[in-house]
Scaffold this motif. Structure first.
Motif, short mmCIF file in Angstrom:
data_model
loop_
_atom_site.label_atom_id
_atom_site.label_comp_id
_atom_site.label_asym_id
_atom_site.label_seq_id
_atom_site.Cartn_x
_atom_site.Cartn_y
_atom_site.Cartn_z
N LYS A 136 -5.28 4.58 1.16
CA LYS A 136 -4.50 4.90 -0.04
C LYS A 136 -5.39 4.87 -1.27
CE LYS A 136 -0.54 5.67 -2.19
NZ LYS A 136 0.61 4.79 -1.94
N TYR A 137 -6.32 3.92 -1.31
CA TYR A 137 -7.25 3.83 -2.44
C TYR A 137 -8.11 5.09 -2.52
CZ TYR A 137 -10.84 1.92 -5.54
OH TYR A 137 -11.71 1.72 -6.59
N ASP A 138 -8.63 5.54 -1.37
CA ASP A 138 -9.44 6.76 -1.35
C ASP A 138 -8.62 7.97 -1.78
OD1 ASP A 138 -11.56 5.27 -0.43
OD2 ASP A 138 -11.27 5.80 1.68
N GLN A 139 -7.38 8.02 -1.34
CA GLN A 139 -6.50 9.13 -1.70
C GLN A 139 -6.27 9.19 -3.22
OE1 GLN A 139 -2.50 8.37 -0.88
NE2 GLN A 139 -1.74 10.37 -1.51
N LEU A 140 -5.96 8.04 -3.83
CA LEU A 140 -5.70 8.01 -5.27
C LEU A 140 -6.97 8.31 -6.07
CD1 LEU A 140 -3.28 4.94 -5.60
CD2 LEU A 140 -2.73 7.37 -5.56
N LYS A 141 -8.11 7.84 -5.56
CA LYS A 141 -9.38 8.15 -6.21
C LYS A 141 -9.65 9.66 -6.20
CE LYS A 141 -11.78 4.58 -7.78
NZ LYS A 141 -12.33 4.53 -9.16
N TYR A 142 -9.34 10.27 -5.07
CA TYR A 142 -9.54 11.72 -4.96
C TYR A 142 -8.61 12.45 -5.93
CZ TYR A 142 -9.60 16.41 -3.00
OH TYR A 142 -9.69 17.77 -2.85
N GLN A 143 -7.37 12.03 -6.01
CA GLN A 143 -6.43 12.65 -6.94
C GLN A 143 -6.92 12.50 -8.38
OE1 GLN A 143 -2.50 11.09 -6.30
NE2 GLN A 143 -2.32 11.94 -4.25
N GLN A 144 -7.41 11.31 -8.70
CA GLN A 144 -7.91 11.07 -10.05
C GLN A 144 -9.10 11.97 -10.35
OE1 GLN A 144 -10.19 7.39 -11.00
NE2 GLN A 144 -8.53 6.95 -12.42
N THR A 203 0.82 -1.21 0.00
CA THR A 203 0.00 0.00 0.00
C THR A 203 0.86 1.26 0.00
OG1 THR A 203 -1.70 -1.19 1.25
CG2 THR A 203 -1.87 1.20 1.19
N TYR A 204 1.92 1.24 0.78
CA TYR A 204 2.79 2.42 0.88
C TYR A 204 3.52 2.69 -0.43
CZ TYR A 204 6.36 5.60 2.65
OH TYR A 204 7.18 6.69 2.84
N GLN A 205 3.92 1.63 -1.12
CA GLN A 205 4.80 1.80 -2.28
C GLN A 205 4.05 2.07 -3.59
OE1 GLN A 205 8.06 2.01 -2.29
NE2 GLN A 205 8.35 1.59 -0.12
N VAL A 206 2.96 1.37 -3.85
CA VAL A 206 2.31 1.51 -5.15
C VAL A 206 1.57 2.84 -5.24
CG1 VAL A 206 2.06 -0.99 -5.37
CG2 VAL A 206 0.16 0.35 -4.46
N ASP A 207 1.44 3.35 -6.44
CA ASP A 207 0.76 4.64 -6.63
C ASP A 207 -0.20 4.61 -7.81
OD1 ASP A 207 2.60 4.50 -8.65
OD2 ASP A 207 3.87 6.12 -7.90
N GLU A 208 -0.71 3.41 -8.11
CA GLU A 208 -1.70 3.26 -9.18
C GLU A 208 -2.96 2.61 -8.61
OE1 GLU A 208 -1.51 4.36 -12.20
OE2 GLU A 208 0.59 5.00 -12.21
N ILE A 209 -4.11 3.15 -8.96
CA ILE A 209 -5.38 2.57 -8.50
C ILE A 209 -5.50 1.12 -8.96
CG2 ILE A 209 -7.88 2.69 -8.76
CD1 ILE A 209 -7.65 5.72 -8.84
N ALA A 210 -5.06 0.86 -10.18
CA ALA A 210 -5.17 -0.50 -10.74
C ALA A 210 -4.42 -1.52 -9.87
CB ALA A 210 -4.64 -0.53 -12.16
N ASP A 211 -3.26 -1.12 -9.33
CA ASP A 211 -2.49 -2.05 -8.50
C ASP A 211 -3.22 -2.35 -7.20
OD1 ASP A 211 -0.43 -2.28 -10.33
OD2 ASP A 211 0.70 -0.58 -9.50
N LEU A 212 -3.85 -1.33 -6.61
CA LEU A 212 -4.62 -1.56 -5.39
C LEU A 212 -5.84 -2.43 -5.68
CD1 LEU A 212 -4.51 1.98 -3.73
CD2 LEU A 212 -3.19 -0.04 -3.10
N GLU A 213 -6.47 -2.23 -6.82
CA GLU A 213 -7.63 -3.04 -7.17
C GLU A 213 -7.24 -4.51 -7.38
OE1 GLU A 213 -9.16 -0.88 -10.52
OE2 GLU A 213 -10.49 0.35 -9.28
N LYS A 214 -6.02 -4.75 -7.85
CA LYS A 214 -5.54 -6.14 -7.97
C LYS A 214 -5.44 -6.78 -6.59
CE LYS A 214 -2.93 -5.76 -12.31
NZ LYS A 214 -3.31 -4.42 -12.71
N ALA A 215 -4.96 -6.01 -5.61
CA ALA A 215 -4.88 -6.55 -4.24
C ALA A 215 -6.28 -6.83 -3.69
CB ALA A 215 -4.14 -5.56 -3.34
#
Length: 270
Positions: A133-141, A93-105
């Motif tokens: 982290k997922y919420d954060q990346l969604k907000y950025q998107q 969670t700390y390292q990845v920065d793509e929503i797609a990678d979190l969705e794979k998890a």
């Protein structure tokens, strides 16, 4: 089991399903060495570049699926990886920065839930690690999409908005860092409180409560492990902070150089 061969296979896996399947098959051949296999994969997972971490998550998933199909009664790999998943998901969670990678998890966790691999409460805890982290990346998107849709008048405004998004990211990382420090402090306070209770009981009753001693040892060991797990993320936070500082200094120097060149161009010809 050939440890060097296993290390080489784990280190060299690719996104091809055959690569992950072959490595998983090799691991599944040695259930009696599940602890060593889990240790080697954990080390590669932690040290891998962020774009390769999902490969090791898929490898763990495939090994667990293979074990389920083999119908082993003791489930050694499920147990060994279960002890490490919280730490690995935190690192992921700390390292990845793509929503797609979190969705794979998330997809892997849903599969474990469907196949009754792990208890639902444990899987909810893993989702809880991913969610901020997922919420954060969604907000950025959402912000980026809004900027694109509105067709902002100048690139200057676009750059300013992207810088704001980066500041959100830095603030979020600082929040995680402070939360980890608070959790460590809470665990230390709990341990000290329980130890004081034991000493008071011993002084009053002059009886050694071996069950309480065992609980204290377990709590101390858990606190030590938790601290060790968070040292890496704390170091990463300060490294990111140092890199950000270097980038800001570099940008400031570039701005000054550009101003000097501008005024030189305006200087009258002698």
């Amino acid at each position: 089991m050939d440890i060097k061969q296993l290390e080489r296979q784990v280190r060299e896996i690719t996104e091809l399903q055959d690569s992950i399947k072959q490595t998983s098959n090799y691991c599944s051949t040695f259930p009696e060495h599940s602890g060593m296999v889990a240790f080697i994969i954990e080390n590669e997972f932690i040290s891998a570049r962020k774009e390769r971490k999902k490969l090791y998550l898929f490898l763990i998933h495939q090994i667990i699926l293979d074990e389920k199909q083999a119908k082993r009664m003791d489930h050694p790999y499920v147990k060994c990886f279960g002890q490490k998943l919280k730490k690995l998901i935190q690192d992921y969670t700390y390292q990845v920065d793509e929503i797609a990678d979190l969705e794979k998890a998330y997809a892997v966790i849903r599969k474990w839930e469907k196949d009754l691999i792990y208890h639902p409460i444990f899987l909810d805890k893993l989702r809880g690690i991913l969610q901020p982290k997922y919420d954060q990346l969604k907000y950025q998107q959402m912000i980026v999409n809004q900027i694109t849709q509105n067709e902002l008048a100048s690139n200057k405004i676009l750059v300013q908005n992207l810088q704001i998004i980066q500041q959100f990211d830095s603030t979020y990382k600082l929040y995680l860092h402070l939360k980890q420090l608070r959790d460590i402090d809470d665990k230390c306070l709990d341990f000290n409180s329980n130890f004081d209770k034991y000493m008071i009981k011993y002084e009053l009753e002059k009886i050694e409560d071996y069950e309480m001693i065992a609980d204290l040892l377990d709590q101390g060991e858990n606190s030590k492990n938790y601290l060790s797990e968070n040292i890496c993320s704390t170091q990463n936070y300060y490294l990111d902070l140092a890199r950000l500082g270097e980038q800001l200094i570099k940008e400031d120097i570039e701005k000054k150089d550009n101003k000097i060149e501008y005024y030189r161009s305006k200087r009258p010809i002698q």
